[in-house]
Design an enzyme around this catalytic site. Structure first.
Site, PDB file in Angstrom:
ATOM      1  N   ASP A   1      57.788  -2.824  13.783  1.00 16.50           N
ATOM      2  CA  ASP A   1      59.089  -2.585  14.399  1.00 16.50           C
ATOM      3  C   ASP A   1      60.219  -2.839  13.412  1.00 16.50           C
ATOM      4  OD1 ASP A   1      60.351  -1.670  16.675  1.00 16.50           O
ATOM      5  OD2 ASP A   1      60.722  -3.671  17.478  1.00 16.50           O
TER       6      ASP A   1
ATOM      7  N   ASP B   1      58.587  -2.423  23.962  1.00 15.78           N
ATOM      8  CA  ASP B   1      59.181  -3.741  24.139  1.00 15.78           C
ATOM      9  C   ASP B   1      58.777  -4.370  25.462  1.00 15.78           C
ATOM     10  OD1 ASP B   1      60.497  -3.413  21.700  1.00 15.78           O
ATOM     11  OD2 ASP B   1      62.178  -2.382  22.654  1.00 15.78           O
TER      12      ASP B   1
END
Length: 535
Positions: A348, A426
């Site tokens: 990420d 997420d």
């Protein structure tokens, strides 16, 4: 004293308002009214913040001229009125000075191209005292068709708060989804153990129930490598792969929605109403539910670019997709959780913060893929805006994010819907750890679900930290940067304090052998007290 200063500063920040360049043109007559998007320069000609504070003026249509010469217009025609002219012919500053000298109160510039922030040399700002704004020519034509000649206009620019309601809605969606997904996974594990223990059989294996387990570090590394490869492919071949992803999402989300609703109906004890055709059994409930879920997915697929309302269906399907993913994919032990979440954290951060140094437009690969062709607009400098004057072909976006409109950005939504977004990853990635903690509570017979509740609390605190940093920095954040440390550290601390780190780290060999086994109960405790829960 210092604490009071901090609290006052925080309250001031949260209640502060942002003044944007989009504003609202309120058009009305004696019977009806409408509002249209306009773009102005707040530092040049500020507008009132509310409709009640705005002054109403008659509108004079001078689109047959560019207003480049004052002699072409009679002062009596525009005195004390708002004037609309066509864009072009001469400099914006020249048209504004002529309109002001003729006694006009407001200058609107109709355009067939793009609405941009009006600007001039800084020395010219003090010379022009009347508001200047760009509007769409098609909006002017619509207003003339609806209102005729007696058009009255007001210009105002409502500010919006830095902390929008959409953030609270997004926070609620994320924590509820993670908590429900974790609880569902734990309930299924408890049901499977009870079935195996009470019936004396082996129970339904995870493979037979359609669930998949990640128990090998090598599999985790391969999984993350495939994600990296897919993201890079999406970046270079977005226009082709986006339609494949949309089709896959429709199928997967419809299946997930069916699984979620069917589990709820099963929990409520709803009858199935089965019937037979040629020795084949069919469930009326399943057929009706399948038709409803497929219809919802198809409606989303057809109207996916209708920003005003389709976000509701996308979020519904996204929640179902995340829930089903957390229930279907299980991590066998905390070691696998640490490896997977750590690798995805690096993934990420790299694709958000590092890749902008290598891309041509300076936009990260992650943002470019998530937002599609509109991602370049994220890099607009300063407060300058540019809004197309004519309808543009819809740009396809990947259905990989939760979307909630920014409710306080009224003027901005009138010009083009503004959204707060949160990626499915997420929710799913920390959710897999939450699901493992929920299953571990079952294995150690924790009645208070200490691991599950602690991990959910850590996820909530991580999300709050993510949004706080985003608001303070004014830029989007990779949520896993905060969620992974919060959830991993909290889970490890709980296991360490309870003296169960060894069991928590190694988990169980059940996923590897796919055979029945007793839960990891501390000495002196049995599984006879477990209450059955329907999965």
């Amino acid at each position: 004293m210092e604490r009071a200063v901090v609290i006052v500063s925080l309250v001031t920040f949260l209640t502060s308002q942002i003044y944007c360049q989009e504003a609202i043109l309120h058009v009305s007559n004696e019977s009806t009214d409408r509002e249209y998007c306009i773009v102005y320069n707040q530092s040049w000609t500020p507008l009132p913040q509310t409709l009640d504070a705005a002054v109403q003026y008659p509108l004079v249509n001078l689109t047959s001229t560019f207003l480049c010469e004052g002699s072409a217009v009679s002062p009596e025609l525009v005195q004390g009125k708002a004037v609309v002219v066509m864009r072009g012919g001469c400099d914006l500053r020249q048209s504004a000075q002529i309109a002001q000298s003729l006694g006009a109160t407001t200058l609107l510039i109709a355009t067939n191209t793009s609405l941009i922030t009006p600007s001039a040399n800084e020395s010219e700002y003090a010379k022009i005292q009347i508001p200047i704004a760009f509007m769409k020519y098609r909006d002017l034509l619509e207003a003339q068709r609806v209102f005729g000649e007696g058009i009255q206009v007001k210009l105002y620019a409502p500010p919006h708060s830095k902390v929008d309601v959409s953030i609270a809605v997004m926070l609620l969606i994320s924590i509820v989804t993670v908590a429900l997904g974790g609880y569902w996974s734990g309930a299924c594990e408890r049901d499977r153990l009870n079935t195996a223990g009470s019936g004396g059989g082996t129970g339904e294996s995870k493979a037979e129930s359609g669930e998949l387990s990640l128990y090998s570090p090598l599999k985790v590394v391969v999984f993350v490598a495939l994600m990296c490869g897919m993201l890079v492919l999406m970046y270079f071949f977005y226009n082709i792969l986006v339609y494949i992803i949309i089709a896959i999402f429709c199928l997967a989300s419809a299946t997930a929605l069916f699984s979620c609703i069917d589990a709820v109906l099963e929990k409520l004890g709803c009858a199935t109403g089965s019937f037979s055709i040629r020795n084949s059994n069919f469930s009326v409930r399943s057929l009706i539910l399948a038709a409803v879920c497929i219809s919802i997915a198809v409606v989303w697929g057809v109207y996916r670019n209708e920003d005003r309302w389709i976000w509701i269906l996308q979020d519904l399907l996204g929640i179902a997709f995340c829930l089903n993913f957390m229930k279907t994919i299980s991590l066998s032990n905390f070691k696998i959780c640490v490896i997977l979440l750590s690798l995805l954290l690096v993934y990420d951060v790299f694709f958000v913060f590092i890749t902008p140094f290598f891309t041509q437009n300076g936009v990260s690969i992650m943002v470019q893929v998530a937002l599609g062709p509109d991602a370049s607009g994220e890099r607009a400098q300063g407060n300058a805006v540019e809004i197309p004057a004519e309808p543009q072909p819809p740009s396809e976006k990947l259905p990989v994010v939760m979307r909630v409109p920014r409710f306080s950005a009224w003027a901005q939504n009138l010009c083009g819907m503004q959204f707060s977004i949160l990626g499915y990853g997420d929710i799913i990635v920390p959710g897999l750890l939450v699901a493992y903690c929920s299953r571990f509570d079952v294995w150690v017979n924790s009645r208070r679900k200490i691991y599950f509740l602690s991990c959910c609390t850590a996820y909530l605190l991580g999300m709050i930290t993510t949004f706080a940093v985003m608001l303070l920095s004014g830029m989007g954040q990779p949520a896993l940067l905060y969620l992974v440390p919060f959830t991993l550290v909290t889970s490890a601390m709980v296991a360490g304090c309870r003296g169960e780190m060894k069991q928590f780290w190694t988990g169980t060999t059940y996923e590897v052998l796919d055979s029945s086994r007793e839960p990891l109960l501390p000495e002196g405790r049995t599984d006879n007290c477990l209450e059955a829960e329907r999965c």
